[in-house]
Design a protein around this motif. Structure first.
Motif, PDB file in Angstrom:
ATOM      1  N   VAL A 242      -8.892  -4.007   3.721  1.00 20.71           N
ATOM      2  CA  VAL A 242      -7.810  -3.265   3.606  1.00 20.71           C
ATOM      3  C   VAL A 242      -7.727  -2.718   2.209  1.00 20.71           C
ATOM      4  O   VAL A 242      -8.253  -3.500   1.330  1.00 20.71           O
ATOM      5  CB  VAL A 242      -6.602  -3.652   3.995  1.00 20.71           C
ATOM      6  N   ALA A 243      -6.823  -1.803   1.950  1.00 22.10           N
ATOM      7  CA  ALA A 243      -6.632  -1.225   0.513  1.00 22.10           C
ATOM      8  C   ALA A 243      -5.822  -2.134  -0.237  1.00 22.10           C
ATOM      9  O   ALA A 243      -4.830  -2.890   0.267  1.00 22.10           O
ATOM     10  CB  ALA A 243      -5.780  -0.054   0.813  1.00 22.10           C
ATOM     11  N   PRO A 244      -6.431  -2.225  -1.394  1.00 25.43           N
ATOM     12  CA  PRO A 244      -5.738  -3.448  -2.631  1.00 25.43           C
ATOM     13  C   PRO A 244      -4.485  -2.755  -3.216  1.00 25.43           C
ATOM     14  O   PRO A 244      -3.925  -3.658  -3.807  1.00 25.43           O
ATOM     15  CB  PRO A 244      -6.999  -3.908  -3.302  1.00 25.43           C
ATOM     16  N   ALA A 245      -4.245  -1.456  -2.939  1.00 30.26           N
ATOM     17  CA  ALA A 245      -3.044  -1.152  -3.724  1.00 30.26           C
ATOM     18  C   ALA A 245      -2.725   0.157  -2.914  1.00 30.26           C
ATOM     19  O   ALA A 245      -3.314   0.656  -2.131  1.00 30.26           O
ATOM     20  CB  ALA A 245      -3.527  -1.026  -5.151  1.00 30.26           C
ATOM     21  N   ASP A 246      -1.294   0.490  -3.040  1.00 27.68           N
ATOM     22  CA  ASP A 246      -0.803   2.167  -2.939  1.00 27.68           C
ATOM     23  C   ASP A 246      -1.358   2.862  -4.019  1.00 27.68           C
ATOM     24  O   ASP A 246      -1.429   2.560  -5.147  1.00 27.68           O
ATOM     25  CB  ASP A 246       0.817   1.817  -2.800  1.00 27.68           C
ATOM     26  N   GLY A 247      -1.633   3.781  -3.263  1.00 24.95           N
ATOM     27  CA  GLY A 247      -2.056   5.171  -4.000  1.00 24.95           C
ATOM     28  C   GLY A 247      -2.819   6.192  -3.548  1.00 24.95           C
ATOM     29  O   GLY A 247      -2.728   6.340  -2.288  1.00 24.95           O
ATOM     30  N   VAL A 248      -3.607   6.782  -4.093  1.00 20.14           N
ATOM     31  CA  VAL A 248      -4.610   7.711  -3.656  1.00 20.14           C
ATOM     32  C   VAL A 248      -6.079   7.512  -3.950  1.00 20.14           C
ATOM     33  O   VAL A 248      -6.413   7.133  -5.190  1.00 20.14           O
ATOM     34  CB  VAL A 248      -4.187   9.198  -4.375  1.00 20.14           C
TER      35      VAL A 248
END
Length: 236
Positions: free
Chosen positions: A74-80
């Motif tokens: 899964v994504a390790p961070a919020d962002g683009v």
């Protein structure tokens, strides 16, 4: 009346995300400054309190619900997602120097800035490397900027590397895990202060689920499906 107050308090707890502990000194400092400004002029104090509230919001740590699968990262961070390319993992992690898919996620100052564990497993290595403070959206930021790298062996035997990278404004990387720690997908493991980038290195054979320009939610967005074979685990 009492029931209304209790309902309002419960609604606030469910709506307003908690704050990461690393933000408390900054918020307290902002509040102290607001009180000092208020003694000089009420409008200045109001601006100070708004600034304190904005600081608390920056350090928010919302609860996340990861996918109920152990075969994904899964994504390790919020962002683009700013970049997807083949790249060699940071040498300080001691991984196989063969290029592998790297997914870079750029965080603006408006994004949640805590980092999440991409998959459940055990921390094999944590390595900090000082460096420059180039704009985090530049390609060379991965190689030249200050960074903190974590090598993770998942419960299914794969190697994942996640790298916190300081940016033009970010000057402090916080990492809360150590070698040997058992971690769970979606849990908070670190924080970068104020604008940054996070790179995720995937094992060979992974199937990407994101593309450049897509927004990610740390701990929830599936970045890739991990390969079914466990050749990496036999090499370790």
């Amino acid at each position: 009346m009492r029931g209304t107050v209790q309902h309002a308090a419960q609604l606030a707890r469910e709506t307003i995300p908690p704050m990461h502990p690393a933000g408390r000194p900054f918020v307290l400092g902002a509040l102290a400054g607001a009180l000092a400004l208020r003694k000089l002029a009420r409008p200045l104090g109001t601006l100070g309190f708004i600034g304190a509230a904005a600081t608390a919001w920056f350090f928010r740590e919302p609860k996340r619900v990861p996918p109920a699968r152990d075969d994904v990262a899964v994504a390790p961070a919020d962002g683009v997602v700013s970049l997807i390319e083949e790249a060699v993992p940071p040498p300080e992690l001691g991984m196989d120097p063969q290029p592998r898919t790297r997914v870079s996620i750029f965080l603006s100052v408006f994004d949640v800035h805590v980092q999440r564990v991409p998959a459940s497993g055990r921390v094999q290595r944590v390595a900090y490397r000082p460096g420059k403070f180039l704009s985090a959206d530049l390609d060379k930021a991965s190689e030249e900027n200050e960074r903190n790298s974590v090598l993770l062996r998942t419960t299914s035997g794969h190697e994942l590397a996640v790298v916190q990278i300081a940016g033009l404004v970010a000057r402090r990387i916080v990492c809360q895990v150590s070698e040997g720690d058992t971690v769970h997908v979606g849990q908070t493991y670190g924080l970068i202060r104020f604008g940054s980038r996070v790179d995720l290195y995937l094992p060979a054979g992974s199937t990407l689920s994101v593309r450049v320009g897509q927004r990610t939610i740390g701990g929830e967005t599936t970045v890739a499906e991990l390969p079914a074979d466990h050749q990496e685990s036999s090499k370790a």
